[in-house]
Design an enzyme around this catalytic site. Sequence first.
Site, PDB file in Angstrom:
ATOM      1  N   LYS A   1       0.815  -1.220   0.000  1.00 30.91           N
ATOM      2  CA  LYS A   1       0.000   0.000   0.000  1.00 30.91           C
ATOM      3  C   LYS A   1       0.847   1.268   0.000  1.00 30.91           C
ATOM      4  O   LYS A   1       2.036   1.257   0.306  1.00 30.91           O
ATOM      5  CB  LYS A   1      -0.977  -0.019   1.193  1.00 30.91           C
ATOM      6  CG  LYS A   1      -2.194  -0.927   0.916  1.00 30.91           C
ATOM      7  CD  LYS A   1      -3.234  -0.887   2.005  1.00 30.91           C
ATOM      8  CE  LYS A   1      -4.425  -1.791   1.616  1.00 30.91           C
ATOM      9  NZ  LYS A   1      -5.422  -1.920   2.692  1.00 30.91           N
TER      10      LYS A   1
ATOM     11  N   ARG B   1      -3.526 -10.082   4.983  1.00 29.17           N
ATOM     12  CA  ARG B   1      -3.996 -10.054   3.590  1.00 29.17           C
ATOM     13  C   ARG B   1      -2.856  -9.531   2.719  1.00 29.17           C
ATOM     14  O   ARG B   1      -2.489  -8.365   2.818  1.00 29.17           O
ATOM     15  CB  ARG B   1      -5.230  -9.152   3.505  1.00 29.17           C
ATOM     16  CG  ARG B   1      -5.865  -9.092   2.131  1.00 29.17           C
ATOM     17  CD  ARG B   1      -7.097  -8.182   2.148  1.00 29.17           C
ATOM     18  NE  ARG B   1      -7.706  -8.081   0.837  1.00 29.17           N
ATOM     19  CZ  ARG B   1      -7.288  -7.250  -0.123  1.00 29.17           C
ATOM     20  NH1 ARG B   1      -6.279  -6.443   0.105  1.00 29.17           N
ATOM     21  NH2 ARG B   1      -7.883  -7.229  -1.292  1.00 29.17           N
TER      22      ARG B   1
HETATM   23  C1  8Y7 Z   1      -8.157  -4.285   2.476  1.00 33.29           C
HETATM   24  C2  8Y7 Z   1      -9.232  -5.091   2.097  1.00 33.29           C
HETATM   25  C3  8Y7 Z   1      -8.484  -4.007   0.363  1.00 33.29           C
HETATM   26  C4  8Y7 Z   1      -7.764  -4.277   3.844  1.00 33.29           C
HETATM   27  C5  8Y7 Z   1      -9.538  -5.858   4.247  1.00 33.29           C
HETATM   28  C6  8Y7 Z   1      -5.706  -2.953  -1.461  1.00 33.29           C
HETATM   29  C7  8Y7 Z   1     -10.466  -5.535  -0.023  1.00 33.29           C
HETATM   30  C8  8Y7 Z   1      -7.035  -2.332  -1.325  1.00 33.29           C
HETATM   31  N1  8Y7 Z   1      -7.682  -3.631   1.367  1.00 33.29           N
HETATM   32  N2  8Y7 Z   1      -9.921  -5.881   2.960  1.00 33.29           N
HETATM   33  N3  8Y7 Z   1      -9.422  -4.908   0.763  1.00 33.29           N
HETATM   34  N4  8Y7 Z   1      -8.488  -5.087   4.687  1.00 33.29           N
HETATM   35  N5  8Y7 Z   1     -10.183  -6.619   5.152  1.00 33.29           N
HETATM   36  O1  8Y7 Z   1      -4.748  -2.163  -1.711  1.00 33.29           O
HETATM   37  O2  8Y7 Z   1      -6.859  -3.580   4.294  1.00 33.29           O
HETATM   38  O3  8Y7 Z   1      -5.517  -4.169  -1.352  1.00 33.29           O
HETATM   39  S1  8Y7 Z   1      -8.404  -3.453  -1.295  1.00 33.29           S
END
Ligand code: 8Y7
Length: 277
Positions: free
Chosen positions: A222, A256
């Site tokens: 990020k 994640r």
């Molecule tokens: C997150 C996410 C994204 C996060 C959770 C990216 C779908 C943006 N970021 N879900 N999703 N937590 N739970 O850069 O930080 O991956 S999308």
Amino acid sequence: MSLMPFGDKSLDLSLPHVMGILNVTPDSFSDGGAFNSLDAALRQSEKMVQEGASIVDVGGESTRPGAAPVSIQQELDRVLPIVEAIKQRFDVIVSVDSSTAEVIQGAAHLGMGLINDVRALEREGALQAAAKTSLPICLMHMKGMPQTMQDRPDYVSVVDDVASYLMSRVAECESIGISRSRLILDPGIGFGKTLAHNLLLLKHIEVFKEMGAEVLIGLSRKTMIGEALGLPVEERLYGTMGANASAYLKGARIFRVHDVKPHVEMLALMSRIEREI
Ligand code: 8Y7
């Protein structure tokens, strides 16, 4: 052991787990596009499963700042065939990144194991749809909406503000019969936050653990990593791993990430050292 059921599987959340990010890119060609993108998703899923991901996160709506909104039908068409195909082929928990009641209901029917909602079930019908499944839910904090969330985000105290928002969503879930043991909390790194906000949230993960739920962190590649190190997106792996290692030591249990293998290996050693007697 701290077993949490995720549909037809369960995870020991006394150990760390990697959630691999599956990019569901819509194919621009209408002829055969559905097969090409499904095939690509399956190959990416297989690699992440082989590398040790416990969960594969499927998303059909981009939450990047400025991304175009997606219709319910487009989201259903992108996500459901992938959930079904992964569950048919691989022994892995599939989470679905969606805020849409219809998608939650449809994906639950096809074997989804975790609802991952960046809007914490605030959209019309989502809370009711989630309640009808018996699945765990990741409630994430976001300030504002994806299109505008990075325009001068401001808090009284970011840790207190995010904690009280998540507490109110936990209360809302409990009021409709979703027990706290089904909830996973996520401070939402990068969702309406400056670098300083993100760093403070990562420093105080214990505040979210104290709310009696497990914590999931998503910070892979990020902007905050880029800003801290002055590096473009393709050079953010080491910074991502450092921040995730810190989050693990502060109590986060689900990570994640795009890069599954490096995180599985890092977390295996970290938890092994924690468990040595
Ligand atoms: C997150 C996410 C994204 C996060 C959770 C990216 C779908 C943006 N970021 N879900 N999703 N937590 N739970 O850069 O930080 O991956 S999308």
